[in-house]
Design a protein around this motif. Structure first.
Motif, PDB file in Angstrom:
ATOM      1  N   LEU A   1      20.008  15.563  36.141  1.00 61.53           N
ATOM      2  CA  LEU A   1      20.475  15.447  35.152  1.00 61.53           C
ATOM      3  C   LEU A   1      20.888  16.230  34.203  1.00 61.53           C
ATOM      4  CD1 LEU A   1      16.493  14.101  35.628  1.00 61.53           C
ATOM      5  CD2 LEU A   1      18.873  13.017  35.001  1.00 61.53           C
ATOM      6  N   HIS A   2      21.269  18.078  34.605  1.00 58.76           N
ATOM      7  CA  HIS A   2      21.522  18.720  33.217  1.00 58.76           C
ATOM      8  C   HIS A   2      22.291  19.266  33.652  1.00 58.76           C
ATOM      9  CE1 HIS A   2      16.821  18.821  32.208  1.00 58.76           C
ATOM     10  NE2 HIS A   2      17.638  18.618  31.066  1.00 58.76           N
ATOM     11  N   THR A   3      23.116  19.164  35.406  1.00 60.07           N
ATOM     12  CA  THR A   3      24.883  18.655  35.361  1.00 60.07           C
ATOM     13  C   THR A   3      25.861  18.462  34.175  1.00 60.07           C
ATOM     14  OG1 THR A   3      26.462  19.174  37.251  1.00 60.07           O
ATOM     15  CG2 THR A   3      25.415  17.207  37.350  1.00 60.07           C
TER      16      THR A   3
ATOM     17  N   GLY B   1      12.957   7.313  33.336  1.00 59.30           N
ATOM     18  CA  GLY B   1      14.609   7.012  32.204  1.00 59.30           C
ATOM     19  C   GLY B   1      15.249   6.272  32.469  1.00 59.30           C
ATOM     20  N   ARG B   2      16.192   6.107  33.867  1.00 55.67           N
ATOM     21  CA  ARG B   2      16.989   5.993  33.799  1.00 55.67           C
ATOM     22  C   ARG B   2      16.599   4.683  34.223  1.00 55.67           C
ATOM     23  NH1 ARG B   2      21.320   8.957  35.321  1.00 55.67           N
ATOM     24  NH2 ARG B   2      20.551  10.826  33.225  1.00 55.67           N
ATOM     25  N   LEU B   3      15.968   4.205  34.974  1.00 55.93           N
ATOM     26  CA  LEU B   3      16.528   2.839  34.883  1.00 55.93           C
ATOM     27  C   LEU B   3      16.360   1.969  34.231  1.00 55.93           C
ATOM     28  CD1 LEU B   3      16.237   1.093  37.638  1.00 55.93           C
ATOM     29  CD2 LEU B   3      13.864   1.176  38.133  1.00 55.93           C
ATOM     30  N   ALA B   4      15.510   1.493  33.271  1.00 58.25           N
ATOM     31  CA  ALA B   4      15.658   0.705  32.322  1.00 58.25           C
ATOM     32  C   ALA B   4      17.184   0.608  31.540  1.00 58.25           C
ATOM     33  CB  ALA B   4      14.582   1.071  31.386  1.00 58.25           C
ATOM     34  N   GLN B   5      17.472   1.985  31.550  1.00 55.53           N
ATOM     35  CA  GLN B   5      19.319   1.980  30.823  1.00 55.53           C
ATOM     36  C   GLN B   5      19.919   1.219  31.340  1.00 55.53           C
ATOM     37  OE1 GLN B   5      20.493   6.272  31.214  1.00 55.53           O
ATOM     38  NE2 GLN B   5      18.792   6.896  29.351  1.00 55.53           N
ATOM     39  N   LEU B   6      20.133   1.157  32.846  1.00 54.66           N
ATOM     40  CA  LEU B   6      20.821   0.501  33.071  1.00 54.66           C
ATOM     41  C   LEU B   6      20.585  -0.937  33.442  1.00 54.66           C
ATOM     42  CD1 LEU B   6      20.573   2.644  37.055  1.00 54.66           C
ATOM     43  CD2 LEU B   6      22.798   2.693  34.990  1.00 54.66           C
ATOM     44  N   VAL B   7      19.410  -1.334  33.858  1.00 47.75           N
ATOM     45  CA  VAL B   7      19.478  -2.832  34.344  1.00 47.75           C
ATOM     46  C   VAL B   7      18.556  -3.578  32.828  1.00 47.75           C
ATOM     47  CG1 VAL B   7      19.629  -2.422  36.832  1.00 47.75           C
ATOM     48  CG2 VAL B   7      16.561  -2.483  35.833  1.00 47.75           C
ATOM     49  N   GLY B   8      17.637  -2.708  31.785  1.00 50.53           N
ATOM     50  CA  GLY B   8      16.650  -3.542  31.014  1.00 50.53           C
ATOM     51  C   GLY B   8      15.709  -2.873  31.232  1.00 50.53           C
ATOM     52  N   ARG B   9      14.683  -3.335  29.916  1.00 54.66           N
ATOM     53  CA  ARG B   9      13.237  -2.754  30.673  1.00 54.66           C
ATOM     54  C   ARG B   9      12.412  -4.397  31.256  1.00 54.66           C
ATOM     55  NH1 ARG B   9       9.026  -0.245  26.685  1.00 54.66           N
ATOM     56  NH2 ARG B   9       7.087  -1.008  27.590  1.00 54.66           N
ATOM     57  N   GLU B  10      13.170  -4.832  31.256  1.00 52.49           N
ATOM     58  CA  GLU B  10      12.285  -6.343  32.366  1.00 52.49           C
ATOM     59  C   GLU B  10      12.592  -6.423  33.788  1.00 52.49           C
ATOM     60  OE1 GLU B  10      11.653 -11.586  31.895  1.00 52.49           O
ATOM     61  OE2 GLU B  10      12.631 -10.407  30.461  1.00 52.49           O
TER      62      GLU B  10
ATOM     63  N   GLY C   1       1.500   4.247  46.268  1.00 51.83           N
ATOM     64  CA  GLY C   1      -0.236   4.359  45.788  1.00 51.83           C
ATOM     65  C   GLY C   1       0.434   5.387  45.193  1.00 51.83           C
ATOM     66  N   LEU C   2       1.913   5.560  44.343  1.00 53.44           N
ATOM     67  CA  LEU C   2       1.956   6.805  43.254  1.00 53.44           C
ATOM     68  C   LEU C   2       3.348   5.888  42.362  1.00 53.44           C
ATOM     69  CD1 LEU C   2       3.517   9.232  46.652  1.00 53.44           C
ATOM     70  CD2 LEU C   2       1.682   9.135  44.835  1.00 53.44           C
ATOM     71  N   CYS C   3       3.425   6.629  41.212  1.00 52.26           N
ATOM     72  CA  CYS C   3       4.414   6.082  39.959  1.00 52.26           C
ATOM     73  C   CYS C   3       5.502   6.575  40.503  1.00 52.26           C
ATOM     74  CB  CYS C   3       3.765   6.444  38.912  1.00 52.26           C
ATOM     75  SG  CYS C   3       4.305   8.235  38.114  1.00 52.26           S
ATOM     76  N   CYS C   4       7.186   6.225  40.111  1.00 50.53           N
ATOM     77  CA  CYS C   4       7.885   6.756  40.354  1.00 50.53           C
ATOM     78  C   CYS C   4       7.978   8.264  39.796  1.00 50.53           C
ATOM     79  CB  CYS C   4       9.489   6.289  40.064  1.00 50.53           C
ATOM     80  SG  CYS C   4       9.310   5.718  38.380  1.00 50.53           S
ATOM     81  N   ASP C   5       9.434   8.719  39.685  1.00 42.58           N
ATOM     82  CA  ASP C   5       9.156  10.462  39.676  1.00 42.58           C
ATOM     83  C   ASP C   5      11.165   9.921  38.341  1.00 42.58           C
ATOM     84  OD1 ASP C   5      10.124  12.719  38.926  1.00 42.58           O
ATOM     85  OD2 ASP C   5      11.359  13.535  40.536  1.00 42.58           O
ATOM     86  N   ALA C   6      11.073  11.037  37.098  1.00 40.52           N
ATOM     87  CA  ALA C   6      11.289  10.639  35.772  1.00 40.52           C
ATOM     88  C   ALA C   6      12.823   9.699  35.960  1.00 40.52           C
ATOM     89  CB  ALA C   6      11.281  12.415  35.387  1.00 40.52           C
ATOM     90  N   PRO C   7      13.246  10.234  36.903  1.00 38.68           N
ATOM     91  CA  PRO C   7      14.856   8.739  36.953  1.00 38.68           C
ATOM     92  C   PRO C   7      14.252   7.613  36.354  1.00 38.68           C
ATOM     93  CG  PRO C   7      14.956  11.133  38.327  1.00 38.68           C
ATOM     94  CD  PRO C   7      13.822  10.827  38.159  1.00 38.68           C
ATOM     95  N   GLY C   8      12.903   7.210  37.060  1.00 37.84           N
ATOM     96  CA  GLY C   8      12.890   6.086  37.309  1.00 37.84           C
ATOM     97  C   GLY C   8      12.093   5.698  35.811  1.00 37.84           C
TER      98      GLY C   8
ATOM     99  N   ARG D   1      12.303  16.942  30.679  1.00 38.80           N
ATOM    100  CA  ARG D   1      11.479  17.685  30.987  1.00 38.80           C
ATOM    101  C   ARG D   1       9.687  17.367  30.901  1.00 38.80           C
ATOM    102  NH1 ARG D   1      14.057  24.361  31.794  1.00 38.80           N
ATOM    103  NH2 ARG D   1      15.460  23.600  33.136  1.00 38.80           N
ATOM    104  N   ASP D   2       9.932  16.630  29.598  1.00 36.38           N
ATOM    105  CA  ASP D   2       9.189  16.074  28.854  1.00 36.38           C
ATOM    106  C   ASP D   2       8.489  15.373  30.365  1.00 36.38           C
ATOM    107  OD1 ASP D   2       8.717  18.239  26.744  1.00 36.38           O
ATOM    108  OD2 ASP D   2       8.794  16.924  25.945  1.00 36.38           O
ATOM    109  N   VAL D   3       9.749  14.482  30.649  1.00 34.13           N
ATOM    110  CA  VAL D   3       9.178  13.122  31.152  1.00 34.13           C
ATOM    111  C   VAL D   3       9.075  13.348  32.517  1.00 34.13           C
ATOM    112  CG1 VAL D   3      10.425  11.592  32.329  1.00 34.13           C
ATOM    113  CG2 VAL D   3      10.352  11.823  29.866  1.00 34.13           C
ATOM    114  N   GLY D   4       9.143  14.733  33.340  1.00 32.53           N
ATOM    115  CA  GLY D   4       9.230  15.415  34.313  1.00 32.53           C
ATOM    116  C   GLY D   4       7.566  15.758  34.506  1.00 32.53           C
ATOM    117  N   LYS D   5       7.282  16.336  33.852  1.00 30.93           N
ATOM    118  CA  LYS D   5       5.741  16.992  33.485  1.00 30.93           C
ATOM    119  C   LYS D   5       4.446  15.949  33.794  1.00 30.93           C
ATOM    120  CE  LYS D   5       2.945  20.299  30.501  1.00 30.93           C
ATOM    121  NZ  LYS D   5       2.513  20.547  29.841  1.00 30.93           N
ATOM    122  N   TRP D   6       4.717  15.035  32.932  1.00 29.01           N
ATOM    123  CA  TRP D   6       3.946  14.147  32.559  1.00 29.01           C
ATOM    124  C   TRP D   6       4.233  13.251  34.975  1.00 29.01           C
ATOM    125  CZ3 TRP D   6       4.118   9.071  34.140  1.00 29.01           C
ATOM    126  CH2 TRP D   6       2.964   7.973  34.066  1.00 29.01           C
TER     127      TRP D   6
END
Length: 262
Positions: free
Chosen positions: A96-98, A149-158, A140-147, A225-230
């Motif tokens: 994400l930072h490269t 912060g990035r998925l909704a950018q690509l396909v929209g929130r819905e 039984g988990l939530c996704c990592d930070a990219p899912g 990093r804030d999203v990843g910490k959460w």
């Protein structure tokens, strides 16, 4: 392919990184996570292409046998790396930072963190037979930070909400329809197409390309990093639940899980 879990081939300023655990559908264990992080951070390429060995899987996510079934969020070395990124998965932090453009050549199943890996790329080229799924909820988990912060950018929130909440696995045609990937090609054309795009990028002035990628990140991205910490806090909490343990057990025992909400 060699016996290395991650192979790296570099030619004309383009690096091809291949996840090389085909016997495990290129699932990520801790050594592969660390090898991927090191390859991205240490790269001097002008463009990076990431793919998976074989035709069955791009990356099937975390290795259930080695990671999820043990209920351990990390090894000591992974935990130490995580301290440097504020809890954001270190390989994700590197990607994400490269400022090097990254292309995902999705040759098969991209599931869980394999889906995250694909959406962290700047460009996705997908085989006609490939499949994509943010299946964290099934574990039984939530996704990592990219899912997040990035998925909704690509396909929209819905559309992102539907993929995340259901854990559905979609085919390449559906992925193209919702804007998740830019190109869907026959399997035989996958790497040639991805490499052709990579070489066109690499032929441009590298400082300008890197500035453009940095500009996109500054304009569009959250503080990863804030999203990843959460996310890691939630993932660790959820890994301790009975439902997460049941999901891993059911996977190992090849049966349907029974969730209780505990």
């Amino acid at each position: 392919m060699s016996d290395d879990i991650l192979t790296i081939e570099t030619k004309d300023h383009v690096s091809l990184l291949t996840l090389n655990r085909p016997q495990a559908m290129n699932a990520l264990d801790y050594p592969l996570y660390m090898a991927l992080e090191d390859a991205i951070r240490g790269s001097e390429a002008r463009c990076i292409v990431i793919t998976g060995a074989g035709e069955r899987a791009f990356c099937s996510g975390d290795d259930v046998k080695q990671i999820l079934s043990k209920g351990a969020p990390s090894t000591p070395e992974m935990a130490e790396r995580g301290k440097k990124t504020g809890g954001l998965t270190p390989a994700a932090d590197a990607l994400l930072h490269t400022d090097i453009p990254v292309i995902a050549a999705v040759n098969g199943f991209a599931l869980g963190w394999g889906a995250e890996l694909a959406i962290m790329a700047d460009i996705r080229v997908m085989s006609e037979t490939a499949r994509f799924g943010e299946i964290f909820v099934k574990r039984g988990l939530c996704c990592d930070a990219p899912g997040l912060g990035r998925l909704a950018q690509l396909v929209g929130r819905e559309q992102a909400s539907e993929l995340l909440f259901t854990g559905d696995i979609i085919d390449a045609a559906r992925a193209k329809e919702i804007g998740l990937v830019s190109r869907v090609v026959p399997q035989k054309d996958l790497l040639p197409t991805a490499m052709e795009i990579a070489h066109r990028i690499a032929a441009n002035p590298p400082q300008a390309v890197r500035a453009l990628k940095a500009g996109l990140r500054e304009t569009l991205d959250p503080n990863w990093r804030d999203v990843g910490k959460w996310a890691i806090t939630e993932i660790r909490r959820l890994m301790a639940t009975e439902d997460a343990k049941e999901s891993a057990a059911a996977f190992m025992e090849k049966r349907e899980p029974v969730f209780t909400g505990r």
